[in-house]
Design an enzyme around this catalytic site. Structure first.
Site, PDB file in Angstrom:
ATOM      1  N   SER A 141       0.834  -1.191   0.000  1.00 22.75           N
ATOM      2  CA  SER A 141       0.000   0.000   0.000  1.00 22.75           C
ATOM      3  C   SER A 141       0.878   1.254   0.000  1.00 22.75           C
ATOM      4  O   SER A 141       1.669   1.442  -0.911  1.00 22.75           O
ATOM      5  CB  SER A 141      -0.922  -0.064   1.217  1.00 22.75           C
ATOM      6  OG  SER A 141      -1.886   0.933   1.148  1.00 22.75           O
ATOM      7  N   ASP A 187      -8.708  -5.583  -4.922  1.00 21.44           N
ATOM      8  CA  ASP A 187      -8.297  -4.427  -4.110  1.00 21.44           C
ATOM      9  C   ASP A 187      -9.177  -3.234  -4.477  1.00 21.44           C
ATOM     10  O   ASP A 187      -9.186  -2.806  -5.630  1.00 21.44           O
ATOM     11  CB  ASP A 187      -6.822  -4.127  -4.413  1.00 21.44           C
ATOM     12  CG  ASP A 187      -6.249  -3.016  -3.544  1.00 21.44           C
ATOM     13  OD1 ASP A 187      -7.008  -2.169  -3.047  1.00 21.44           O
ATOM     14  OD2 ASP A 187      -5.017  -3.000  -3.386  1.00 21.44           O
ATOM     15  N   HIS A 221      -7.422  -5.391  -0.246  1.00 21.76           N
ATOM     16  CA  HIS A 221      -6.261  -4.507  -0.107  1.00 21.76           C
ATOM     17  C   HIS A 221      -5.205  -5.109   0.832  1.00 21.76           C
ATOM     18  O   HIS A 221      -5.396  -5.146   2.035  1.00 21.76           O
ATOM     19  CB  HIS A 221      -6.720  -3.149   0.413  1.00 21.76           C
ATOM     20  CG  HIS A 221      -5.645  -2.122   0.391  1.00 21.76           C
ATOM     21  ND1 HIS A 221      -4.885  -1.864  -0.728  1.00 21.76           N
ATOM     22  CD2 HIS A 221      -5.163  -1.287   1.346  1.00 21.76           C
ATOM     23  CE1 HIS A 221      -4.018  -0.916  -0.460  1.00 21.76           C
ATOM     24  NE2 HIS A 221      -4.153  -0.547   0.792  1.00 21.76           N
TER      25      HIS A 221
END
Ligand SMILES: [Ca+2]
Length: 582
Positions: free
Chosen positions: A222, A476, A513
């Site tokens: 991320s 995601d 995610h």
């Protein structure tokens, strides 16, 4: 917006490694130069001495060590997911580059290091998450169910990227997002704190062990993935290997998508005659309705890879056109009682999946892949919020960061969720979206320059011998795997079709995610990177396993480097070229 929550299955990972004898044999002991007739100082002594010795010859301005303490075997380290038992190591904490700042200051770059007694000679930089502002635990988290770096013998560093969520916090300026209004703090968040922190880490390693690290690796997801990309593109000689999962390397554009998504759900509510509110978003699409997205997508695409197994490995083949007939089958019939989609919901979802566009039809980010994890909790958490959980993170985190960090001039917003929603709903994609590329005083660069790490020329990283592994969940909802795949294709064109020699993208079907979703999300990416960098064994597949919260705990599948896909082969699955099957 958060870009890198600690995955929920970290607790399981902790249970796996806590108390286990996982440390390799002692390879290198901490040392300092001493007269030959003097007894060698203990690691405890060498560690404590860093409090003063580390400042000597420091590579940064104002290096201040606040902690230099030996941690005995079995020391419990607090993490957000509970305590972890650590091997004996030297804990070093400190900061550097303190300055007043324009607003919300003073700012400084904080860091934490853990230097194990049984050192493997390697250095691991642990990437951040979200809007950063906290110093990570420096255990070297390497994914759910995977042994962290410290327990493998790595000297690990984590940093806060130049602001502190507690000290640099002005409630009327979005609280801990105030750093977005300070040009240097934003630049440090985007990339500029990385290399100095890296240099400090190598300096402390030399001071503690008496020699340099021989291999330098990075692990992040991320925002952490964005930081890995920043290293590969702007400091290409720092690392031998980088693991950059679900990289937020187009963060400002993804923040546009968050606003776009919120506007789509608000439109559903308005069509019902309701005034959009943050809690109301949860009802724009009920859990039973959003689960239809996964169901319809599987009905359309599951078998494309040759196995009706609840996973869509046929990356790039599951298009909107293919899924649409299945979605239409799930439209509400007159008098329907079960879960079904309202026509307004269907069109909102299709517009959401196409990604943000301006009125001229120009895409402002990218589309989203149709995949089995759509509409499930890890998707709802961001888009509409969880029924018995947090509200839409796209609103409560996304709006504030788009206003404060990813647009110039920045916009001063408070932290009231309803005001954030109102601002996001008033966001005009023709008028406001270009501000992610805008420059105005006191900023001398755009948010896109500071935070976007989307360059496709990796020739310097390649020339250094660097290797880059980029996994990305196909479901995601924060960063689109389509963007990462398109980026790799562009890198590959620039590299004359040989990008796989040094950078490989591993789509993770079903994964949300960084973790979660109906996916095999447990895999040792750090191990794969080690093999590639140290043993020159390129990852042709990464073995992966499904976690306990999936429909099929323990299921095993290989993650395959794009464009290869996992397809049935013998009793299991193997990575094959999609073209070979068609
Ligand atoms: Ca399948």
């Amino acid at each position: 917006m958060i870009k890198g929550r600690i995955p929920q299955n970290l607790r399981a990972a902790i249970a796996l490694f806590a108390g286990a004898a996982l440390f390799p044999a002692l390879l290198v002991t901490p040392q300092v130069s001493v007269a030959s007739d003097a007894p060698a100082p203990s690691p405890e002594t060498t560690c404590a001495a860093l409090a003063t010795s580390a400042a000597q010859g420091a590579p940064v301005q104002g290096l201040t060590i606040t902690t230099a303490q030996w941690q005995a075997a079995g020391t419990q380290v607090a993490t957000r997911e509970g305590p972890v038992s650590a091997p004996p190591h030297c804990l070093v904490e400190g900061y550097f580059a303190e300055r007043p700042g324009l607003i919300g200051g003073p700012y400084r770059i904080g860091f934490r290091m853990r230097l194990p007694q049984a050192w493997n000679g390697r250095y691991l930089f642990s990437g951040g998450g979200g809007s950063n502002g906290v110093v990570g635990d420096a255990l070297g988290f390497a994914g759910g169910g995977v042994t962290p770096g410290l327990m493998r013998g790595y000297a690990v560093i984590a940093q806060d990227s130049g602001h502190d969520n507690t000290r640099n916090n002005l409630p009327d300026h979005g609280g801990d997002l105030v750093f977005g209004h300070d040009p240097e703090a934003r630049r440090n968040y985007g990339f500029a704190s990385l290399k100095p922190a890296y240099d400090v880490g190598r300096h402390v390693i030399r001071a503690f062990y008496g020699r340099d690290s021989k291999t330098n690796l990075f692990w992040g997801c991320s925002k952490g993935g964005q930081e890995g990309m920043a290293f590969a593109q702007r400091y290409p000689e720092a690392f031998d290997g980088i693991f950059a999962m679900a990289p937020g390397f187009a963060l400002p554009r993804a923040a546009l998508a968050e606003a776009w998504d919120t506007q789509r759900f608000a439109a559903i509510l308005r069509a019902r005659g309701e005034n959009p509110t943050v809690p109301g978003l949860k009802t724009a699409l009920t859990p039973a309705q959003s689960a239809l997205l996964s169901e319809a997508t599987l009905a359309a695409c599951d078998k494309l890879d040759g196995a009706a197994d609840g996973m869509i490995n046929a990356i790039g083949q599951c298009s909107a056109a293919r899924v649409r007939p299945e979605l239409r089958k799930r439209l509400c019939a007159p008098g329907a009682t079960g879960a079904c989609l309202e026509p307004g919901q269907l069109s909102a979802i299709e517009r959401l999946m196409a990604g943000p566009h301006n009125r001229a039809g120009k895409p402002l980010y990218t589309s989203w892949p149709w995949d089995a994890g759509l509409g499930l909790p890890g998707w709802r958490l961001w888009t509409v919020g969880l029924d018995k959980g947090p509200p839409s993170l796209n609103v409560v985190l996304g709006a504030g960061s788009l206003a404060a960090v990813f647009t110039t001039p920045s916009t001063v917003l408070g932290a009231d969720p309803e005001k954030l929603l109102a601002w996001q709903l008033a966001f005009d994609f023709d008028r406001d979206a270009p501000r992610i590329y805008g420059v105005s005083a006191p900023f001398t660069e755009s948010a896109w320059f500071d935070v976007g790490m989307h360059a496709t020329d990796l020739s310097a990283f390649r020339a250094h011998g660097g290797k880059l592994i980029v996994p990305h969940g196909m479901s995601d909802p924060v960063f689109s795997a389509n963007d990462t795949i398109a980026w790799w294709n562009a890198v590959n064109r620039k590299a004359g079709g040989h990008a796989a020699d040094f950078v490989r993208v591993f789509p993770v079907p079903g994964m949300n995610h960084c973790a979660g979703g109906p996916a095999t999300d447990q895999f040792d990416g750090l191990g794969a990177l080690e093999s590639w960098v140290v043993d020159h064994k390129a990852p042709d597949a990464i073995p992966a396993k499904a976690g306990p919260a999936t429909p099929w705990p323990g299921r095993e599948r290989p993650l395959c480097p794009y464009p290869r896909q996992a397809m049935p082969a013998g009793a299991g699955f193997a990575c094959r070229n999609a073209a070979a099957r068609r």
